[in-house]
Design a protein around this motif. Structure first.
Motif, PDB file in Angstrom:
ATOM      1  N   ARG A  26       0.806  -1.227   0.000  1.00  0.00           N
ATOM      2  CA  ARG A  26       0.000   0.000   0.000  1.00  0.00           C
ATOM      3  C   ARG A  26       0.838   1.275   0.000  1.00  0.00           C
ATOM      4  O   ARG A  26       0.387   2.300  -0.502  1.00  0.00           O
ATOM      5  CB  ARG A  26      -0.961  -0.012   1.191  1.00  0.00           C
ATOM      6  CG  ARG A  26      -2.107  -1.006   1.035  1.00  0.00           C
ATOM      7  CD  ARG A  26      -2.955  -1.092   2.283  1.00  0.00           C
ATOM      8  NE  ARG A  26      -2.212  -1.675   3.387  1.00  0.00           N
ATOM      9  CZ  ARG A  26      -2.677  -1.794   4.629  1.00  0.00           C
ATOM     10  NH1 ARG A  26      -3.896  -1.341   4.914  1.00  0.00           N
ATOM     11  NH2 ARG A  26      -1.945  -2.344   5.575  1.00  0.00           N
ATOM     12  N   ASN A  27       2.042   1.221   0.539  1.00  0.00           N
ATOM     13  CA  ASN A  27       2.894   2.416   0.539  1.00  0.00           C
ATOM     14  C   ASN A  27       3.712   2.572  -0.738  1.00  0.00           C
ATOM     15  O   ASN A  27       4.501   3.505  -0.865  1.00  0.00           O
ATOM     16  CB  ASN A  27       3.844   2.381   1.743  1.00  0.00           C
ATOM     17  CG  ASN A  27       3.111   2.553   3.059  1.00  0.00           C
ATOM     18  OD1 ASN A  27       2.057   3.174   3.114  1.00  0.00           O
ATOM     19  ND2 ASN A  27       3.669   1.991   4.119  1.00  0.00           N
ATOM     20  N   TYR A  28       3.504   1.655  -1.692  1.00  0.00           N
ATOM     21  CA  TYR A  28       4.284   1.668  -2.926  1.00  0.00           C
ATOM     22  C   TYR A  28       3.381   1.777  -4.153  1.00  0.00           C
ATOM     23  O   TYR A  28       3.786   1.445  -5.261  1.00  0.00           O
ATOM     24  CB  TYR A  28       5.138   0.396  -3.027  1.00  0.00           C
ATOM     25  CG  TYR A  28       6.143   0.274  -1.910  1.00  0.00           C
ATOM     26  CD1 TYR A  28       7.442   0.736  -2.052  1.00  0.00           C
ATOM     27  CD2 TYR A  28       5.769  -0.284  -0.680  1.00  0.00           C
ATOM     28  CE1 TYR A  28       8.359   0.647  -1.024  1.00  0.00           C
ATOM     29  CE2 TYR A  28       6.673  -0.378   0.364  1.00  0.00           C
ATOM     30  CZ  TYR A  28       7.971   0.085   0.189  1.00  0.00           C
ATOM     31  OH  TYR A  28       8.878  -0.003   1.219  1.00  0.00           O
ATOM     32  N   VAL A  29       2.176   2.279  -3.931  1.00  0.00           N
ATOM     33  CA  VAL A  29       1.190   2.301  -5.005  1.00  0.00           C
ATOM     34  C   VAL A  29       1.634   3.142  -6.186  1.00  0.00           C
ATOM     35  O   VAL A  29       1.257   2.875  -7.336  1.00  0.00           O
ATOM     36  CB  VAL A  29      -0.177   2.787  -4.457  1.00  0.00           C
ATOM     37  CG1 VAL A  29      -0.089   4.212  -3.959  1.00  0.00           C
ATOM     38  CG2 VAL A  29      -1.281   2.638  -5.490  1.00  0.00           C
ATOM     39  N   GLN A  47       0.448  -2.045 -12.580  1.00  0.00           N
ATOM     40  CA  GLN A  47       1.900  -2.122 -12.453  1.00  0.00           C
ATOM     41  C   GLN A  47       2.372  -3.568 -12.337  1.00  0.00           C
ATOM     42  O   GLN A  47       3.386  -3.954 -12.924  1.00  0.00           O
ATOM     43  CB  GLN A  47       2.362  -1.328 -11.242  1.00  0.00           C
ATOM     44  CG  GLN A  47       2.163   0.175 -11.372  1.00  0.00           C
ATOM     45  CD  GLN A  47       2.652   0.888 -10.121  1.00  0.00           C
ATOM     46  OE1 GLN A  47       3.846   0.989  -9.878  1.00  0.00           O
ATOM     47  NE2 GLN A  47       1.714   1.379  -9.319  1.00  0.00           N
ATOM     48  N   LEU A  48       1.638  -4.363 -11.577  1.00  0.00           N
ATOM     49  CA  LEU A  48       2.021  -5.757 -11.375  1.00  0.00           C
ATOM     50  C   LEU A  48       1.978  -6.533 -12.689  1.00  0.00           C
ATOM     51  O   LEU A  48       2.886  -7.317 -12.995  1.00  0.00           O
ATOM     52  CB  LEU A  48       1.085  -6.396 -10.350  1.00  0.00           C
ATOM     53  CG  LEU A  48       1.504  -7.732  -9.743  1.00  0.00           C
ATOM     54  CD1 LEU A  48       2.881  -7.615  -9.102  1.00  0.00           C
ATOM     55  CD2 LEU A  48       0.481  -8.172  -8.710  1.00  0.00           C
ATOM     56  N   GLY A  69       0.385 -16.615  -2.178  1.00  0.00           N
ATOM     57  CA  GLY A  69       0.508 -15.302  -1.575  1.00  0.00           C
ATOM     58  C   GLY A  69      -0.636 -14.367  -1.909  1.00  0.00           C
ATOM     59  O   GLY A  69      -1.480 -14.654  -2.764  1.00  0.00           O
ATOM     60  N   ILE A  70      -0.658 -13.237  -1.197  1.00  0.00           N
ATOM     61  CA  ILE A  70      -1.645 -12.177  -1.406  1.00  0.00           C
ATOM     62  C   ILE A  70      -0.902 -10.853  -1.499  1.00  0.00           C
ATOM     63  O   ILE A  70      -0.106 -10.522  -0.618  1.00  0.00           O
ATOM     64  CB  ILE A  70      -2.662 -12.098  -0.248  1.00  0.00           C
ATOM     65  CG1 ILE A  70      -3.359 -13.435  -0.015  1.00  0.00           C
ATOM     66  CG2 ILE A  70      -3.689 -10.993  -0.508  1.00  0.00           C
ATOM     67  CD1 ILE A  70      -4.174 -13.477   1.273  1.00  0.00           C
ATOM     68  N   VAL A  71      -1.154 -10.101  -2.568  1.00  0.00           N
ATOM     69  CA  VAL A  71      -0.663  -8.735  -2.670  1.00  0.00           C
ATOM     70  C   VAL A  71      -1.716  -7.840  -2.023  1.00  0.00           C
ATOM     71  O   VAL A  71      -2.835  -7.725  -2.518  1.00  0.00           O
ATOM     72  CB  VAL A  71      -0.425  -8.319  -4.136  1.00  0.00           C
ATOM     73  CG1 VAL A  71       0.003  -6.859  -4.213  1.00  0.00           C
ATOM     74  CG2 VAL A  71       0.617  -9.230  -4.784  1.00  0.00           C
ATOM     75  N   ARG A  72      -1.362  -7.231  -0.908  1.00  0.00           N
ATOM     76  CA  ARG A  72      -2.331  -6.440  -0.152  1.00  0.00           C
ATOM     77  C   ARG A  72      -2.322  -4.992  -0.632  1.00  0.00           C
ATOM     78  O   ARG A  72      -1.336  -4.273  -0.480  1.00  0.00           O
ATOM     79  CB  ARG A  72      -2.018  -6.484   1.340  1.00  0.00           C
ATOM     80  CG  ARG A  72      -3.050  -5.724   2.172  1.00  0.00           C
ATOM     81  CD  ARG A  72      -2.795  -5.848   3.655  1.00  0.00           C
ATOM     82  NE  ARG A  72      -3.889  -5.229   4.411  1.00  0.00           N
ATOM     83  CZ  ARG A  72      -3.960  -5.217   5.745  1.00  0.00           C
ATOM     84  NH1 ARG A  72      -3.003  -5.791   6.464  1.00  0.00           N
ATOM     85  NH2 ARG A  72      -4.990  -4.657   6.348  1.00  0.00           N
ATOM     86  N   GLY A  73      -3.434  -4.572  -1.220  1.00  0.00           N
ATOM     87  CA  GLY A  73      -3.625  -3.187  -1.609  1.00  0.00           C
ATOM     88  C   GLY A  73      -4.803  -2.603  -0.853  1.00  0.00           C
ATOM     89  O   GLY A  73      -5.206  -3.109   0.197  1.00  0.00           O
ATOM     90  N   ASP A  74      -5.377  -1.555  -1.386  1.00  0.00           N
ATOM     91  CA  ASP A  74      -6.556  -0.950  -0.770  1.00  0.00           C
ATOM     92  C   ASP A  74      -7.804  -1.768  -1.094  1.00  0.00           C
ATOM     93  O   ASP A  74      -7.775  -2.681  -1.922  1.00  0.00           O
ATOM     94  CB  ASP A  74      -6.745   0.481  -1.276  1.00  0.00           C
ATOM     95  CG  ASP A  74      -5.648   1.417  -0.783  1.00  0.00           C
ATOM     96  OD1 ASP A  74      -5.143   1.184   0.340  1.00  0.00           O
ATOM     97  OD2 ASP A  74      -5.303   2.365  -1.506  1.00  0.00           O
ATOM     98  N   ASP A  75      -8.904  -1.432  -0.437  1.00  0.00           N
ATOM     99  CA  ASP A  75     -10.178  -2.080  -0.733  1.00  0.00           C
ATOM    100  C   ASP A  75     -10.592  -1.781  -2.173  1.00  0.00           C
ATOM    101  O   ASP A  75     -10.280  -0.716  -2.729  1.00  0.00           O
ATOM    102  CB  ASP A  75     -11.277  -1.581   0.207  1.00  0.00           C
ATOM    103  CG  ASP A  75     -11.061  -2.014   1.645  1.00  0.00           C
ATOM    104  OD1 ASP A  75     -10.052  -2.693   1.928  1.00  0.00           O
ATOM    105  OD2 ASP A  75     -11.913  -1.672   2.490  1.00  0.00           O
ATOM    106  N   SER A  76     -11.297  -2.715  -2.788  1.00  0.00           N
ATOM    107  CA  SER A  76     -11.829  -2.505  -4.137  1.00  0.00           C
ATOM    108  C   SER A  76     -12.944  -1.465  -4.075  1.00  0.00           C
ATOM    109  O   SER A  76     -13.897  -1.629  -3.326  1.00  0.00           O
ATOM    110  CB  SER A  76     -12.376  -3.816  -4.694  1.00  0.00           C
ATOM    111  OG  SER A  76     -11.387  -4.821  -4.709  1.00  0.00           O
TER     112      SER A  76
END
Length: 336
Positions: free
Chosen positions: A9-12, A135-136, A173-180
């Protein structure tokens, strides 16, 4: 084995600087399953060209083998697995991509793992607008097959916690970002014949499509029992543990619920409800965007309340604006 979690989340704004980005890339290259955030719901992503990776998706989710997957790309240059694109479909892609719409297109033979399309000669493709997903996809450089990152039949995941709850120990694994922020799955537009057909409603509506290409959409039927050409068409979906009673048109008169009932609806109807436990879905009956964004989260929250054994859900006026929302509510209520 516990599932890895990469909190990005800090690398969005620049995912390439995330210290463990090579671990994520290597996971996809090793044909592992990794959940990723998108603007619609979190997706369970795998290398769409590798049969073993795609087979893991069906196994992890408990997904029926004839239910096709959506392939995610970061640019139209990646559409080398598609035979041809109808000129009207190209116009729509140029207008709505990246965004919450998937296009069903003719597939080049042997260009993707067969299970991606459930053996069909078409494939659904989407270009997500979510920054992390975009980006991913660029960093990995592979087309990724990515259905919703949940156990099959459960409410779709709109945040990291939902994914972890369903799939911890089942995926790499899970890439944790913000809520959809949209909260329901993409529109699926079947472009295998013209005029096109909406195979699954979503945030992009028929009138929005017609606004770009007049006459491009024919009337859709979401109740077919044929083999599904798009996710969400046939099987039981989006359902919480407790049965749902849908109140068509919404609760408009006083309602008393017992202690084992959850009542779900806009905040504006709260004063009509006594007893039970009230779960607000949005501000009022016109707030379709809010209701869509919170539907799955609310249904999952109810599952955590062991005192609840049934759900009363206040429905919304049926029109084009609410079509996708009511489609998901209908599926969850019917248990189909």
């Amino acid at each position: 084995m516990e599932t890895y979690v990469w909190d990005v989340r800090n690398y969005v704004h620049d995912l390439s600087t995330y210290p463990q980005i090579e671990e994520i890339r290597a996971g996809f290259e090793d044909n592992e399953l990794i959940a990723i955030p998108t603007e619609t719901v979190y997706g369970l992503a795998a290398n769409a060209r590798n049969a073993a990776a795609v087979a893991k998706v069906y196994l992890a989710k408990g997904r029926p083998s004839d239910n096709p997957l959506i392939v995610h790309i970061h640019s139209q240059e990646q559409l080398d697995f598609v035979r041809e694109i109808h000129p009207a479909a190209q116009q729509l892609m140029n207008h709505f991509w990246p965004g919450p719409i998937s296009f069903i297109l003719p597939l080049k033979k042997d260009s993707l793992a067969e299970q991606v399309t459930a053996g069909k000669d078409t494939v659904a493709v989407r270009m997500p607008e979510d920054s992390i997903a975009q980006q991913l996809l660029k960093i990995v450089g592979l087309p990724l097959a990515a259905p919703s990152a949940n156990l099959s039949g459960r409410p779709s995941p709109t945040n990291y916690e939902h994914v972890y709850e369903d799939l911890n120990g089942r995926i790499h694994g899970i890439v944790r970002g913000d809520d959809s922020h949209i909260g329901i799955e993409s529109t699926v537009l079947d472009c295998s014949s013209y005029p096109f057909r909406i195979a699954r409603p979503g945030a992009i509506t028929a009138s929005m499509l017609e606004g770009v290409v007049a006459g491009c959409v024919t009337e859709a039927d979401y109740t077919s029992d044929e083999a599904p050409i798009a996710p969400g068409m046939k099987y039981r979906h989006y359902a919480p543990n407790s049965p749902i009673q849908l109140i068509e048109g919404g609760i408009s008169a006083p309602l008393h619920a017992d202690a084992h009932t959850a009542v779900v609806g806009p905040e504006s109807i709260r004063t009509l409800v006594t007893g039970g436990t009230f779960y607000p879905l949005c501000q009022d009956e016109q707030d379709i965007t809010g209701a869509s964004a919170h539907l799955y989260d609310v249904l999952r929250s109810i599952d955590h309340n062991q005192a609840i054994s049934r759900i009363i859900l206040s429905g919304f006026k049926r029109d084009e604006a609410s079509q996708a929302l009511m489609n998901r509510i209908d599926k969850a209520s019917a248990g189909k």
